[in-house]
Design a protein around this motif. Structure first.
Motif, mmCIF file in Angstrom:
data_model
loop_
_atom_site.group_PDB
_atom_site.id
_atom_site.type_symbol
_atom_site.label_atom_id
_atom_site.label_comp_id
_atom_site.label_asym_id
_atom_site.label_seq_id
_atom_site.Cartn_x
_atom_site.Cartn_y
_atom_site.Cartn_z
ATOM 1 N N ALA A 1 -30.274 40.313 58.417
ATOM 2 C CA ALA A 1 -30.204 41.072 57.171
ATOM 3 C C ALA A 1 -31.599 41.275 56.587
ATOM 4 C CB ALA A 1 -29.339 40.329 56.160
ATOM 5 N N GLN A 2 -31.807 42.454 56.006
ATOM 6 C CA GLN A 2 -33.013 42.610 55.213
ATOM 7 C C GLN A 2 -32.858 41.668 54.018
ATOM 8 O OE1 GLN A 2 -34.051 46.664 54.361
ATOM 9 N NE2 GLN A 2 -34.037 47.229 56.521
ATOM 10 N N GLN A 3 -33.912 40.923 53.728
ATOM 11 C CA GLN A 3 -33.812 39.830 52.768
ATOM 12 C C GLN A 3 -33.324 40.289 51.392
ATOM 13 O OE1 GLN A 3 -36.979 37.141 53.272
ATOM 14 N NE2 GLN A 3 -35.917 35.513 52.199
ATOM 15 N N TYR A 4 -33.664 41.490 50.971
ATOM 16 C CA TYR A 4 -33.231 41.930 49.649
ATOM 17 C C TYR A 4 -31.719 42.129 49.576
ATOM 18 C CZ TYR A 4 -32.447 46.924 50.683
ATOM 19 O OH TYR A 4 -31.949 48.122 51.144
ATOM 20 N N LEU A 5 -31.040 42.159 50.719
ATOM 21 C CA LEU A 5 -29.582 42.316 50.761
ATOM 22 C C LEU A 5 -28.848 40.989 50.970
ATOM 23 C CD1 LEU A 5 -29.456 45.585 52.867
ATOM 24 C CD2 LEU A 5 -28.826 45.336 50.456
ATOM 25 N N LYS A 6 -29.559 39.879 50.885
ATOM 26 C CA LYS A 6 -28.952 38.563 51.125
ATOM 27 C C LYS A 6 -27.732 38.338 50.234
ATOM 28 C CE LYS A 6 -30.005 33.638 50.969
ATOM 29 N NZ LYS A 6 -31.027 32.628 50.640
ATOM 30 N N SER A 7 -27.820 38.621 48.947
ATOM 31 C CA SER A 7 -26.677 38.373 48.043
ATOM 32 C C SER A 7 -25.525 39.333 48.331
ATOM 33 C CB SER A 7 -27.101 38.433 46.583
ATOM 34 O OG SER A 7 -27.588 39.715 46.261
ATOM 35 N N PHE A 8 -25.824 40.556 48.751
ATOM 36 C CA PHE A 8 -24.768 41.499 49.123
ATOM 37 C C PHE A 8 -23.958 40.927 50.281
ATOM 38 C CE2 PHE A 8 -23.506 44.993 52.028
ATOM 39 C CZ PHE A 8 -22.556 45.615 51.223
ATOM 40 N N TYR A 9 -24.635 40.495 51.343
ATOM 41 C CA TYR A 9 -23.933 39.931 52.494
ATOM 42 C C TYR A 9 -23.254 38.599 52.141
ATOM 43 C CZ TYR A 9 -25.895 43.577 55.427
ATOM 44 O OH TYR A 9 -26.202 44.790 55.982
ATOM 45 N N ALA A 10 -23.879 37.816 51.293
ATOM 46 C CA ALA A 10 -23.269 36.549 50.856
ATOM 47 C C ALA A 10 -21.942 36.803 50.149
ATOM 48 C CB ALA A 10 -24.225 35.782 49.960
ATOM 49 N N SER A 11 -21.802 37.935 49.485
ATOM 50 C CA SER A 11 -20.547 38.248 48.781
ATOM 51 C C SER A 11 -19.381 38.450 49.749
ATOM 52 C CB SER A 11 -20.720 39.482 47.880
ATOM 53 O OG SER A 11 -20.800 40.672 48.647
ATOM 54 N N PHE A 12 -19.674 38.616 51.044
ATOM 55 C CA PHE A 12 -18.641 38.728 52.080
ATOM 56 C C PHE A 12 -18.418 37.407 52.805
ATOM 57 C CE2 PHE A 12 -20.316 42.982 51.575
ATOM 58 C CZ PHE A 12 -19.163 43.760 51.535
ATOM 59 N N GLY A 13 -19.185 36.386 52.428
ATOM 60 C CA GLY A 13 -19.055 35.084 53.065
ATOM 61 C C GLY A 13 -20.132 34.775 54.083
ATOM 62 N N PHE A 14 -21.130 35.643 54.240
ATOM 63 C CA PHE A 14 -22.247 35.339 55.126
ATOM 64 C C PHE A 14 -23.132 34.290 54.458
ATOM 65 C CE2 PHE A 14 -21.021 39.430 56.854
ATOM 66 C CZ PHE A 14 -21.302 39.316 58.213
ATOM 67 N N HIS A 15 -23.696 33.394 55.246
ATOM 68 C CA HIS A 15 -24.628 32.407 54.710
ATOM 69 C C HIS A 15 -25.891 32.385 55.571
ATOM 70 C CE1 HIS A 15 -22.353 30.186 57.762
ATOM 71 N NE2 HIS A 15 -23.420 29.438 57.897
ATOM 72 N N ALA A 16 -27.000 32.111 54.922
ATOM 73 C CA ALA A 16 -28.299 32.110 55.604
ATOM 74 C C ALA A 16 -28.357 30.979 56.615
ATOM 75 C CB ALA A 16 -29.414 31.971 54.586
ATOM 76 N N VAL A 17 -28.895 31.290 57.804
ATOM 77 C CA VAL A 17 -29.070 30.273 58.840
ATOM 78 C C VAL A 17 -30.519 30.230 59.333
ATOM 79 C CG1 VAL A 17 -26.658 30.275 59.577
ATOM 80 C CG2 VAL A 17 -28.278 31.854 60.670
ATOM 81 N N GLU B 1 -39.781 41.114 60.249
ATOM 82 C CA GLU B 1 -39.473 41.863 61.467
ATOM 83 C C GLU B 1 -39.770 43.332 61.195
ATOM 84 O OE1 GLU B 1 -35.883 42.715 64.571
ATOM 85 O OE2 GLU B 1 -36.472 40.698 64.025
ATOM 86 N N ASP B 2 -40.607 43.901 62.028
ATOM 87 C CA ASP B 2 -41.017 45.304 61.877
ATOM 88 C C ASP B 2 -41.574 45.573 60.482
ATOM 89 O OD1 ASP B 2 -40.126 45.914 64.525
ATOM 90 O OD2 ASP B 2 -38.082 46.002 63.755
ATOM 91 N N GLY B 3 -42.276 44.579 59.926
ATOM 92 C CA GLY B 3 -42.928 44.745 58.635
ATOM 93 C C GLY B 3 -42.018 44.561 57.427
ATOM 94 N N ILE B 4 -40.760 44.175 57.649
ATOM 95 C CA ILE B 4 -39.786 44.040 56.546
ATOM 96 C C ILE B 4 -39.238 42.614 56.541
ATOM 97 C CG2 ILE B 4 -37.543 44.823 55.678
ATOM 98 C CD1 ILE B 4 -38.165 47.569 56.850
ATOM 99 N N PRO B 5 -39.171 41.966 55.348
ATOM 100 C CA PRO B 5 -38.606 40.621 55.274
ATOM 101 C C PRO B 5 -37.122 40.615 55.667
ATOM 102 C CG PRO B 5 -39.856 41.114 53.287
ATOM 103 C CD PRO B 5 -39.719 42.400 54.059
#
Length: 149
Positions: free
Chosen positions: A114-130, A136-140
């Motif tokens: 995930a692009q880091q700025y979307l971490k909370s968006f994906y977390a709202s679906f139950g994804f968790h950081a690992v 990557e390619d200049g983007i966090p």
């Protein structure tokens, strides 16, 4: 408005061109990121997209376990074209893909970069950081997993 899911082989030339165009428009041009957009995963992916008035409005590709990741299915190239943003299409897209992976493929785990700025968006679906954040390619980015509970 129509949601469509196709394998690479089922895509028409026009659909493939449209998919590649919106991916380049969003990830290369809009985000000012030169990277290898054509990465040899498309041929093994399911392509899920929303067409509105014959335009691709939202898109993601779904990779089966054993393609990008050995143990997990994956979702990538998630996008909503700028003029269609803030209408709930990204949330609808992810909900439908997660349901498909869980119910049709019977997979219990999904891994994403995930692009880091979307971490909370994906977390709202139950994804968790690992992972910790990385560039990557200049983007966090951050790796995230979803596990069926």
């Amino acid at each position: 408005m129509q949601w469509i899911m196709k394998t690479f082989q089922e895509l028409t030339n026009e659909e493939l061109y449209g998919i590649l165009k919106v991916r380049v428009d969003v990830f290369v041009v809009e985000q000012k990121c030169a990277y290898p957009e054509i990465d040899n995963y498309d041929q093994f992916s399911l392509h899920y997209f929303l067409k509105i008035d014959n335009e691709i409005a939202a898109y993601a590709r779904i990779l089966p376990k054993g393609t990008k990741y050995k143990e997990e299915a994956s979702i990538g190239r998630v996008l909503v074209v700028e003029k269609y943003r803030h209408k709930g299409y990204a949330r609808e897209l992810l909900n439908q893909i997660i349901t498909f992976v869980r119910e049709e493929w019977k997979e219990q785990r999904i891994k994403i970069q995930a692009q880091q700025y979307l971490k909370s968006f994906y977390a709202s679906f139950g994804f968790h950081a690992v992972s910790v954040g990385y560039i990557e390619d200049g983007i966090p980015h951050i790796d995230m997993n979803w596990i069926c509970r």
